[in-house]
Write an enzyme that holds these catalytic residues in place. Structure first.
Site, short mmCIF file in Angstrom:
data_model
loop_
_atom_site.label_atom_id
_atom_site.label_comp_id
_atom_site.label_asym_id
_atom_site.label_seq_id
_atom_site.Cartn_x
_atom_site.Cartn_y
_atom_site.Cartn_z
CB THR A 172 14.24 -24.85 32.18
OG1 THR A 172 14.13 -23.45 32.38
CG2 THR A 172 12.87 -25.46 32.04
CD GLU A 317 10.09 -25.63 29.70
OE1 GLU A 317 10.62 -26.74 29.46
OE2 GLU A 317 10.69 -24.55 29.60
CE LYS A 426 13.86 -16.92 12.77
NZ LYS A 426 13.08 -16.31 13.80
CD1 TRP A 431 13.58 -18.97 9.30
CD2 TRP A 431 12.47 -20.48 10.51
NE1 TRP A 431 12.66 -18.30 10.05
CE2 TRP A 431 11.95 -19.19 10.82
CE3 TRP A 431 11.92 -21.57 11.18
CZ2 TRP A 431 10.94 -18.97 11.74
CZ3 TRP A 431 10.90 -21.36 12.10
CH2 TRP A 431 10.41 -20.07 12.38
P1 ADP Z 1 17.18 -28.03 28.71
O1 ADP Z 1 16.21 -27.02 28.16
O2 ADP Z 1 17.85 -27.66 29.95
O3 ADP Z 1 18.05 -28.67 27.67
P2 ADP Z 1 15.17 -30.07 28.67
O4 ADP Z 1 15.43 -31.44 29.04
O5 ADP Z 1 13.87 -29.49 29.08
O6 ADP Z 1 16.29 -29.22 29.28
O7 ADP Z 1 15.39 -29.96 27.12
C1 ADP Z 1 14.34 -30.06 26.23
C2 ADP Z 1 14.83 -29.80 24.85
O8 ADP Z 1 15.69 -30.85 24.42
C3 ADP Z 1 13.72 -29.79 23.82
O9 ADP Z 1 13.09 -28.54 23.76
C4 ADP Z 1 14.46 -30.13 22.55
O10 ADP Z 1 15.07 -28.99 22.00
C5 ADP Z 1 15.54 -31.06 23.04
N1 ADP Z 1 15.14 -32.46 22.79
C6 ADP Z 1 14.52 -33.30 23.63
N2 ADP Z 1 14.35 -34.51 23.08
C7 ADP Z 1 14.87 -34.44 21.83
C8 ADP Z 1 15.01 -35.36 20.74
N3 ADP Z 1 14.58 -36.61 20.80
N4 ADP Z 1 15.61 -34.91 19.62
C9 ADP Z 1 16.05 -33.64 19.52
N5 ADP Z 1 15.96 -32.74 20.50
C10 ADP Z 1 15.37 -33.12 21.65
#
Ligand code: ADP
Length: 532
Positions: A172, A317, A426, A431
Site C-alpha cells: 500500500t 487489503e 472530530k 464527526w
Molecule cells: P491507497 O491506500 O494507496 O489509496 P488503495 O487502492 O488500497 O490504495 O485505496 C483504498 C482506499 O480508497 C479505500 O480505503 C477508500 O478510502 C478509497 N476508495 C476506494 N474505492 C472508493 C470509492 N468507490 N469511493 C470512495 N473511496 C474509495
C-alpha cells in the site's frame, strides 16, 4: 466423510489453463509506450508463461521467492505474472509512481530476487539498484524478455501445492508510515475471481472485450488479470498511455464492452469526447472505484453515451473488490433519477465477505444510513495482517479488519464512505466528513481543487479548514466560498477558515495527499475570531 466432493487446491494456474484450453483463440491485445500493437491469444500467452516458469527455475527461483515487476499493462507482464505464480513464486508488483526511496524500501523489505520491468522504468531502476542488494537480475519487458524465455521448453508442471501458498504481493502506498505489504494467496485470489464474476459484481462474460486500464501494479489490478481469462473475455492492455484520446481509440478500434478504472481516467475520456464529439459505440459498462464517483460522471455516461456506471469499493487489503453499487430489486423498481442516489453510494456487499460498522471503542453501530462508524470487513479475501508482521495486529476480536474508512450503512445494506478515519474531523465529539465538504466546495466555479483538513481548536478539539486551489485566472474570496457552502451543509460543518493555496499535492495513486497537506499547514493557526 466418504463420498465428499473432490479436494482440488484452488491454485491460480488453473485459471490460465482453463483459458488456454477452452478460450484458446481469444485475444490479448496490447499497446506499448510507442503505440505499437501486439496481438496474442490465451493459448499463446499460456505457452510463453510456461517458458517464463522454466526461465525462472533456471535462475533458481522457486516456491515463495519474490519476483518483482515494474510495468504498465501489457502481454509480457501478463505472461510473467502467470509464469511466476504457476511455480509458487510470489509475483510482487512495484508501483513506479512511488517516491524512489519508498520503492527501494519495498524491494529490500520484500527481498525481491529479480525485477522484470518496462524499458521506460530503466532510469528509475538503475538509480535504485545500488541500494537493493537482493536483486540478482533485471529483465526488460522488450526483446530482452523474449530472448530470456526463447529456447525454454513450453512444458512445465504448475500447481500441485497447497492453495494457501502465497501468490502475489502488493504494497500500500503508505500514506501513514512505511509502505506495508499485502500478501495474496492462491486461494484468496481464486475466490476473489469467482466473487467478482457474480452478476451483481463485475459480471464479466465470454462475450465481453475488457479494457484493463487499472494498472497491474495497483491493488491487484482489481482481480481482472484472473477474471478476464477465467471467462474467456478478450483482454485489451493499454500500456502507459491513459489520456482520453488514447483510451478512446482503443475502445473504438477493439470494440471494448467493459472497462475498469479510477475516476480521473474517466474524467479525461469524457473531456476528450466532449471536445471532439466522439462516441462510445461498443462500451456498455464501466466499473469505477478508488475514490468516490462524481454524480456528473454517472449522468454523462448514462445520458450522453448510454454507458452504465457501476461504482465499486475496496482497497489493496481487500483484494480489492468488496462492495458494488448495483441495484437490488427494490432500487431497480425506482425511477432512473432516484436510482442515481444509490449509484453514488459505494454499494452492497458481494457474497463471500462480511461488513460491520464500529465506534472507536469497538462497539457495533446500527445500519440506519446516518450513523458514521469505522468500516470493518471480514472474509477469505481480506488481509489478516501485513507481510512480515509490519504494523502489528489489525483484526478485532471477531476477526474483522479495520479498513481505516469511515462510512454509513443504510437499512438496505448500501454502504457509503464518508471519510478516511485519519481525515475525519472530530469536532466536539461529533464527526465531520472532510470529503463531503470538499466535494461540495469544489463545485464552486472558481475552484480547481479543494481539500478540507482538521486543525486544533481550544474548545472543539478540531475544526475544519478549507484549502482551495483556484483555476488559473480565477479570483474568489473566503466569504464567496463560505456563502457558496451556506445551506448545503449543517452550520457546524462549515469550515472556520478558507485558505487559498498554489498547490494541493496528490499521492502516487492520484488521491489528495492529506498527510503532506497537514505537514504544510503545521504552523497555521485559526483566526482569533474563530477560537471562541
Ligand atoms: P491507497 O491506500 O494507496 O489509496 P488503495 O487502492 O488500497 O490504495 O485505496 C483504498 C482506499 O480508497 C479505500 O480505503 C477508500 O478510502 C478509497 N476508495 C476506494 N474505492 C472508493 C470509492 N468507490 N469511493 C470512495 N473511496 C474509495
Amino acid at each position: 466423510m466418504q463420498g465428499l466432493m473432490q479436494d482440488i487446491p484452488l491454485t491460480l494456474d488453473r485459471i490460465i489453463d482453463h483459458a488456454a484450453r477452452w478460450h484458446g483463440d481469444r485475444e490479448i491485445v496490447s499497446r506499448d509506450a510507442e503505440g505499437r500493437m501486439n496481438r496474442t491469444t490465451y493459448a499463446a500467452a499460456h505457452l510463453r508463461a510456461k517458458q517464463v516458469s522454466n526461465a525462472l527455475r533456471a535462475l533458481g527461483v522457486g516456491m515463495g521467492d519474490r519476483v518483482a515487476t515494474m510495468g504498465w499493462n501489457g502481454y509480457r507482464h501478463f505472461e510473467a505474472w502467470y509464469g511466476a505464480v504457476g511455480i509458487g513464486a510470489v509475483l510482487h508488483t512495484l508501483n513506479p509512481r512511488l517516491f524512489p526511496e519508498q520503492i527501494a524500501y519495498i524491494i529490500n523489505h520484500a527481498e525481491d530476487r529479480l525485477i522484470l520491468a518496462d524499458p521506460a522504468c530503466r532510469p528509475l531502476i538503475e538509480q535504485l539498484l545500488p541500494q537493493c542488494p537482493t536483486v540478482e537480475r533485471v529483465i526488460w519487458f522488450d526483446e530482452d524478455f523474449d530472448a530470456w524465455i526463447a529456447g525454454q521448453p513450453a512444458e512445465c508442471a504448475w500447481g500441485g501445492f497447497d492453495e494457501r501458498t502465497a501468490a502475489g504481493l502488493c504494497y500500500t502506498s503508505g500514506t501513514t508510515g512505511n509502505p506495508k505489504g499485502v500478501l495474496y494467496g492462491h486461494r484468496s485470489n481464486y475466490l476473489h475471481c469467482l466473487m467478482t464474476l457474480q452478476a451483481d459484481a463485475l459480471a464479466l462474460s465470454a462475450r465481453d472485450t475488457v479494457l484493463l486500464v487499472t494498472p497491474m501494479y495497483h491493488a491487484n489490478a482489481w482481480g481482472v488479470v484472473y477474471s478476464a481469462p477465467a471467462v474467456g473475455a478478450k483482454l485489451v492492455l493499454p500500456g502507459q498511455r491513459m489520456d482520453g484520446a488514447s483510451v478512446h481509440e482503443l475502445i473504438e478500434t477493439e470494440g471494448v464492452t467493459y472497462s475498469a478504472a479510477v475516476p480521473t481516467v474517466w474524467q479525461m475520456l469524457l473531456t476528450h469526447l466532449k471536445e471532439t464529439g466522439g462516441k462510445l459505440s461498443t462500451l456498455q459498462r464501466v466499473t469505477i472505484g478508488g475514490s468516490a464517483v462524481p454524480e456528473s460522471m454517472i449522468r454523462t455516461f448514462r445520458d450522453d453515451y448510454g454507458v452504465d456506471v457501476i461504482q465499486g469499493w475496496g482497497m489493496t487489503e481487500t483484494s480489492p473488490l468488496a462492495t458494488v453499487s448495483i441495484p437490488d430489486a427494490r432500487v431497480a423498481a425506482l425511477s432512473d433519477e432516484t436510482q442515481l442516489a444509490y449509484k453514488l453510494k459505494q454499494g452492497r456487499l458481494i457474497c463471500g465477505v462480511d461488513l460491520k460498522l464500529a465506534d472507536d471503542a469497538g462497539r457495533t453501530l446500527p445500519h440506519d444510513g446516518k450513523t458514521f462508524g469505522r468500516l470493518m470487513v471480514k472474509g477469505p479475501t481480506i488481509a489478516s495482517g501485513y507481510f512480515r508482521g509490519e504494523g502489528g495486529a489489525v483484526l478485532d476480536a471477531e476477526g474483522f479488519f479495520d479498513t481505516g474508512d469511515v462510512s454509513t450503512i443504510d437499512p438496505h445494506g448500501y454502504m457509503q464512505i464518508t471519510d478516511r478515519a485519519k481525515d475525519v474531523i472530530k469536532s466536539g465529539g461529533e464527526w465531520i466528513s472532510s470529503i463531503e465538504v470538499e466535494n461540495l466546495a469544489v463545485g464552486h466555479p472558481a475552484a480547481e481543487l479543494c481539500a478540507v483538513i482538521g486543525v486544533a481548536h481550544p474548545k472543539w478539539d478540531e475544526r475544519p479548514v478549507l484549502l482551495v486551489k483556484l483555476k488559473p485566472g480565477q479570483d474568489a474570496t473566503r466569504e464567496d466560498f463560505l456563502a457558496f457552502l451556506d445551506g448545503k451543509i449543517a452550520r457546524w460543518w462549515t469550515p472556520d477558515d478558507v485558505v487559498f493555496v498554489d498547490d494541493i499535492p496528490l499521492g502516487a495513486t492520484g488521491k489528495i495527499d492529506k498527510k503532506l497537506l497537514r505537514q504544510r499547514m503545521a504552523d497555521y493557526r485559526l483566526p482569533e475570531s474563530e477560537k471562541a
